[in-house]
Design an enzyme around this catalytic site. Structure first.
Site: not given
Ligand code: FAD
Ligand code: NAP
Length: 324
Positions: A136, A139-140
């Protein structure tokens, strides 16, 4: 098991774009509607940076589109509760939905559980998951400012998210097993124009290396020459396709051999009163627009199904009274 008193007309499982649209249509038709979701409403939209192919918005962040869809979904009285659905049991004209310790009784169910990311299945993937290995970018990505990354895959996700990662990383190398991409042309063109994006063609990532704490590199094999190279990277983003989130429904006999749920064009499965929509369905184009379209059709079809059910029940009652 704790069974709720209420009998719902429709239970929608999963609050991605498909499930939310189905709940919107069902509740706006005055059906008693419950939306069961085991995470944050929005589904995959929460893991998407920019969405440019949803009409009405030139460009919108995935999580913002999710929030807006949720607000419009909830305006007609649908209930939303947390629930991780494990099974649906068919009980005459009712469908019993089991979620943890709770069970819910309903006349119709719409399955909208989407898909999950396929794993690459190479050494180092499990060990460094969350320590350099990610599925992701939204997200990261921010953890990789000024770093070097490998992205695995050649579809829309790999190429689009790989390009997105260049706002953080200084170098993004997309490793693809063929010499042509599967991604949409516009997504490819953007990646080709981006100076921070490079490609390793006809190649497989065979191992993810680390120092015990975090990722330090990848081992790549060229499938034509069998040449093996080791590349230093700080992170690996894996986008090698998706699999259906349908384990909870396998015993209903409504899936194909890979687990995708088979429906007709009205989103009806082989079990009356059970519909399936969006990415979990066997279909060719998996997008927000197509999930939303499926949701509208299923919400509408569920309404007709329940009307027919009421008519049948009324006719049966009338026949019983006449017989008395
Ligand atoms: P999902 O969005 O996957 O939602 C399913 C929901 O069901 C989830 O919230 C999940 O928590 C819930 N759920 C699953 N199992 C259960 C259970 N047992 N009990 C309760 N809840 C459950 N499409 C576009 O059109 N434009 C884009 O720009 C775009 N970008 C993308 C970027 C990435 C990285 C990815 C992976 C996909 C992208 N897509 C894009 C595709 C798009 O996100 C999907 O096609 C769409 O989200 C599918 O919607 P859905 O409602 O079927 O499922
Ligand atoms: P996908 O389209 O199935 O692509 C998966 C990619 O991974 C393919 O390029 C495939 O190679 C490669 N691959 C598969 N198994 C592999 C393995 N074991 N090792 C190495 N490579 C492997 O999946 P996706 O890109 O995640 O997209 C999923 C769905 O979401 C699609 O319907 C897509 O259109 C949609 N989506 C849309 C957008 C958008 O509209 N902007 C963005 C993201 C995703 P091959 O090409 O050789 O098969």
């Amino acid at each position: 098991m704790e069974q709720t008193e209420k009998i719902y007309d429709v239970i929608v499982i999963g609050a991605g774009p498909g499930g939310m649209t189905a709940a919107l249509y069902a509740s706006r038709s005055n059906l008693k509607t419950l939306l069961l979701e085991r995470g944050i409403p929005g589904g995959e939209m929460n893991n998407t940076a920019e969405v440019e192919n949803y009409p009405g918005f030139k460009s919108i962040l995935g999580p913002e589109l999710a929030e807006r869809m949720y607000e419009s979904t909830m305006q007609f009285g649908a209930e939303h509760v947390y629930g991780d659905v494990k099974r649906i049991v068919v009980d005459g004209d009712y469908r019993i939905v089991e979620a943890g310790k709770k069970t819910y009784k309903t006349r119709a169910v719409i399955i909208a559980t989407g898909s999950y990311h396929r794993k690459l299945g190479v050494p180092g993937e499990e060990q460094y998951n969350g320590r350099g290995v990610s599925y992701c970018a939204v997200c990261d990505g921010a953890f990789f400012k000024g770093k070097k990354l490998a992205v695995v895959g050649g579809g829309d996700s790999a190429v689009e998210e790989g390009t997105y990662l260049t706002q953080f990383a200084e170098d993004v190398n997309i490793v693809h097993r063929r010499d042509t991409l599967r991604a949409q042309k516009i997504i490819q063109d953007r990646a080709f124009k981006n100076e921070k994006v490079s490609f390793t063609w006809d190649s497989f990532v065979e191992e993810i290396k680390g120092d015990g704490q975090k990722v330090t590199g990848v081992v790549i094999r060229n499938k034509n020459t069998n040449e093996i190279i080791e590349k230093s990277v700080d992170g690996v983003f894996i986008y090698v396709g998706i699999l259906p989130q349908s384990d909870a429904f396998l015993d209903l006999g409504i899936t194909d051999e890979e687990g995708w749920i088979i429906t007709n064009e009205h989103m009806e499965t082989a079990v009356p009163g059970i519909f399936a929509i969006g990415d979990v369905r066997q279909k060719l184009l998996r997008q927000i627009t197509t999930a939303v379209g499926d949701g509208g059709e299923a919400g509408n079809r569920a309404f007709s199904y329940i009307e027919d059910l009421h008519d049948r029940m009324a006719a049966a009652e009338a026949a019983a009274e006449t017989a008395d």
